[in-house]
Each structure stands twice: as structure tokens, then as C-alpha cells.
Motif scaffolding. Structure first.
Motif, PDB file in Angstrom:
ATOM      1  N   VAL A  60      -6.142  11.967   1.129  1.00 54.08           N
ATOM      2  CA  VAL A  60      -5.736  11.357  -0.144  1.00 54.08           C
ATOM      3  C   VAL A  60      -5.321   9.906   0.079  1.00 54.08           C
ATOM      4  O   VAL A  60      -5.686   9.018  -0.689  1.00 54.08           O
ATOM      5  CB  VAL A  60      -4.584  12.158  -0.783  1.00 54.08           C
ATOM      6  CG1 VAL A  60      -4.066  11.478  -2.026  1.00 54.08           C
ATOM      7  CG2 VAL A  60      -5.021  13.580  -1.074  1.00 54.08           C
ATOM      8  N   ASP A  61      -4.583   9.637   1.156  1.00 53.59           N
ATOM      9  CA  ASP A  61      -4.142   8.268   1.447  1.00 53.59           C
ATOM     10  C   ASP A  61      -5.343   7.342   1.629  1.00 53.59           C
ATOM     11  O   ASP A  61      -5.384   6.252   1.064  1.00 53.59           O
ATOM     12  CB  ASP A  61      -3.289   8.228   2.714  1.00 53.59           C
ATOM     13  CG  ASP A  61      -1.957   8.935   2.536  1.00 53.59           C
ATOM     14  OD1 ASP A  61      -1.571   9.178   1.373  1.00 53.59           O
ATOM     15  OD2 ASP A  61      -1.322   9.239   3.543  1.00 53.59           O
TER      16      ASP A  61
ATOM     17  N   PRO B 216       3.502   7.450  -4.666  1.00 58.20           N
ATOM     18  CA  PRO B 216       3.595   8.144  -5.955  1.00 58.20           C
ATOM     19  C   PRO B 216       2.313   8.893  -6.319  1.00 58.20           C
ATOM     20  O   PRO B 216       2.365   9.977  -6.886  1.00 58.20           O
ATOM     21  CB  PRO B 216       3.853   7.020  -6.962  1.00 58.20           C
ATOM     22  CG  PRO B 216       4.390   5.897  -6.159  1.00 58.20           C
ATOM     23  CD  PRO B 216       3.762   6.030  -4.813  1.00 58.20           C
ATOM     24  N   ILE B 217       1.164   8.329  -5.966  1.00 56.93           N
ATOM     25  CA  ILE B 217      -0.097   9.002  -6.283  1.00 56.93           C
ATOM     26  C   ILE B 217      -0.234  10.268  -5.457  1.00 56.93           C
ATOM     27  O   ILE B 217      -0.660  11.308  -5.962  1.00 56.93           O
ATOM     28  CB  ILE B 217      -1.282   8.041  -6.063  1.00 56.93           C
ATOM     29  CG1 ILE B 217      -1.206   6.900  -7.083  1.00 56.93           C
ATOM     30  CG2 ILE B 217      -2.612   8.768  -6.171  1.00 56.93           C
ATOM     31  CD1 ILE B 217      -2.199   5.798  -6.853  1.00 56.93           C
ATOM     32  N   ARG B 218       0.126  10.209  -4.171  1.00 52.34           N
ATOM     33  CA  ARG B 218       0.039  11.387  -3.323  1.00 52.34           C
ATOM     34  C   ARG B 218       0.960  12.483  -3.829  1.00 52.34           C
ATOM     35  O   ARG B 218       0.615  13.669  -3.810  1.00 52.34           O
ATOM     36  CB  ARG B 218       0.388  11.049  -1.882  1.00 52.34           C
ATOM     37  CG  ARG B 218       0.189  12.252  -0.990  1.00 52.34           C
ATOM     38  CD  ARG B 218       0.654  12.150   0.445  1.00 52.34           C
ATOM     39  NE  ARG B 218       0.659  10.859   1.043  1.00 52.34           N
ATOM     40  CZ  ARG B 218       1.783  10.217   1.365  1.00 52.34           C
ATOM     41  NH1 ARG B 218       2.943  10.735   1.105  1.00 52.34           N
ATOM     42  NH2 ARG B 218       1.720   9.047   1.956  1.00 52.34           N
ATOM     43  N   ASN B 219       2.134  12.122  -4.300  1.00 52.15           N
ATOM     44  CA  ASN B 219       3.098  13.116  -4.764  1.00 52.15           C
ATOM     45  C   ASN B 219       2.667  13.788  -6.062  1.00 52.15           C
ATOM     46  O   ASN B 219       3.232  14.812  -6.441  1.00 52.15           O
ATOM     47  CB  ASN B 219       4.477  12.476  -4.924  1.00 52.15           C
ATOM     48  CG  ASN B 219       5.073  12.113  -3.580  1.00 52.15           C
ATOM     49  OD1 ASN B 219       4.732  12.698  -2.562  1.00 52.15           O
ATOM     50  ND2 ASN B 219       5.956  11.137  -3.585  1.00 52.15           N
ATOM     51  N   LEU B 220       1.684  13.234  -6.771  1.00 51.32           N
ATOM     52  CA  LEU B 220       1.168  13.875  -7.976  1.00 51.32           C
ATOM     53  C   LEU B 220       0.297  15.086  -7.654  1.00 51.32           C
ATOM     54  O   LEU B 220       0.130  15.971  -8.492  1.00 51.32           O
ATOM     55  CB  LEU B 220       0.344  12.873  -8.802  1.00 51.32           C
ATOM     56  CG  LEU B 220       1.117  11.725  -9.435  1.00 51.32           C
ATOM     57  CD1 LEU B 220       0.153  10.753 -10.099  1.00 51.32           C
ATOM     58  CD2 LEU B 220       2.104  12.248 -10.449  1.00 51.32           C
TER      59      LEU B 220
ATOM     60  N   LEU C 280       0.828  -1.203   0.000  1.00 53.88           N
ATOM     61  CA  LEU C 280       0.000   0.000   0.000  1.00 53.88           C
ATOM     62  C   LEU C 280       0.864   1.256   0.000  1.00 53.88           C
ATOM     63  O   LEU C 280       0.557   2.243  -0.665  1.00 53.88           O
ATOM     64  CB  LEU C 280      -0.950  -0.006   1.188  1.00 53.88           C
ATOM     65  CG  LEU C 280      -2.081  -1.026   1.102  1.00 53.88           C
ATOM     66  CD1 LEU C 280      -2.881  -1.040   2.390  1.00 53.88           C
ATOM     67  CD2 LEU C 280      -2.988  -0.725  -0.067  1.00 53.88           C
ATOM     68  N   LEU C 281       1.996   1.260   0.765  1.00 56.16           N
ATOM     69  CA  LEU C 281       2.876   2.441   0.768  1.00 56.16           C
ATOM     70  C   LEU C 281       3.475   2.678  -0.599  1.00 56.16           C
ATOM     71  O   LEU C 281       3.561   3.825  -1.057  1.00 56.16           O
ATOM     72  CB  LEU C 281       3.991   2.263   1.801  1.00 56.16           C
ATOM     73  CG  LEU C 281       3.621   2.501   3.262  1.00 56.16           C
ATOM     74  CD1 LEU C 281       4.774   2.121   4.151  1.00 56.16           C
ATOM     75  CD2 LEU C 281       3.211   3.928   3.448  1.00 56.16           C
ATOM     76  N   PHE C 282       3.893   1.611  -1.303  1.00 54.47           N
ATOM     77  CA  PHE C 282       4.514   1.803  -2.606  1.00 54.47           C
ATOM     78  C   PHE C 282       3.522   2.302  -3.645  1.00 54.47           C
ATOM     79  O   PHE C 282       3.903   2.949  -4.607  1.00 54.47           O
ATOM     80  CB  PHE C 282       5.174   0.510  -3.099  1.00 54.47           C
ATOM     81  CG  PHE C 282       6.513   0.264  -2.471  1.00 54.47           C
ATOM     82  CD1 PHE C 282       7.558   1.141  -2.667  1.00 54.47           C
ATOM     83  CD2 PHE C 282       6.707  -0.836  -1.662  1.00 54.47           C
ATOM     84  CE1 PHE C 282       8.788   0.927  -2.080  1.00 54.47           C
ATOM     85  CE2 PHE C 282       7.944  -1.072  -1.076  1.00 54.47           C
ATOM     86  CZ  PHE C 282       8.986  -0.184  -1.285  1.00 54.47           C
TER      87      PHE C 282
END
Length: 130
Positions: A102-103, A87-91, A81-83
Motif C-alpha cells: 500500500v505504501d 492516513p491513507i494506509r490507516n483507511l 510522504l509519511l504524512f
């Protein structure tokens, strides 16, 4: 029952558990001796029972912990789940902090996507069965 709150390394303990059985009703009610067997039949849990030293009814102390495979599976799920979440959060603009809405939203959508994929797979498999 006391519980540990450090998932997936949690454990549970129940102290002085007694089993009493009676036969009959009213004035004819008499105590019946019983023999208690604590089994370890749940795969992700390890169950340990010991006799407590106090009292005539031989109370039990029961301790339940997760097995190594269960702990490993929990850690692997968190890593996966972290991986996928990072990347999605950083977008998003401003890179929201860990634990933001968001998480939770991304994890919820991923779990829903996996459930729908599994349902589609089972449906396709069922239709092709002879």
C-alpha cells in the motif's frame, strides 16, 4: 569507489585516483605532464580532494558528500510522504504494516499525480504566453 548507503546522509570516496596523459602513438608515445583540477560544480554535492602521499604521480583521494540543503530536502520529502501515506494506509482494513504494498502504491500514485499536475500547469502557462 566506496559508497555509503544511508541516504540522504550518504557519501562516496575514491582513493588513489591518478590521471595519466600521453602524446603520440606506438614507439613515439611519450608521457605528458598534466595538472588536475577537481571542481565542486554540482550543486547538491560537496567535493573534497586531497593529494595522497604515495607514488610519483601524485594520486588524489576524492570524497563526495551531500550538501546540507540536499540532505534537508531529502528529509523534507520523506516527512511529506509519511504524512500523506499514513492516513491513507490507516483507511484500509487491518491497518497494513509500514512498508507494505500500500505504501509503495500510494507513493507511486502521488508522484504520478504531481507529474501530471506539473505537465498541466506548464501546458496552461505555455498556451497563455504572448
Amino acid at each position: 569507489m566506496s559508497a555509503g548507503h544511508d541516504w540522504p546522509f550518504d557519501g562516496y570516496r575514491a582513493s588513489d585516483v591518478q590521471v595519466l596523459a600521453f602524446s603520440g602513438s606506438g614507439a613515439a608515445r611519450v608521457a605528458v605532464p598534466v595538472q588536475v583540477a577537481v571542481t565542486d560544480s554540482s550543486t547538491p554535492w560537496a567535493v573534497h580532494a586531497t593529494e595522497a602521499d604515495s607514488g610519483p604521480g601524485k594520486p588524489l583521494d576524492i570524497h563526495v558528500t551531500r550538501t546540507g540543503a540536499s540532505v534537508g530536502f531529502g528529509i523534507a520529502m520523506c516527512a511529506v510522504l509519511l504524512f500523506s501515506v499514513l492516513p491513507i494506509r490507516n483507511l484500509f482494513p487491518g491497518s497494513p504494516p509500514i512498508g507494505s504494498w500500500v505504501d509503495y502504491t500510494v507513493v507511486l500514485w502521488m508522484v504520478m499525480g504531481l507529474a501530471v499536475s506539473l505537465a498541466l500547469y506548464v501546458t496552461a502557462w505555455w498556451r497563455q504566453a504572448p
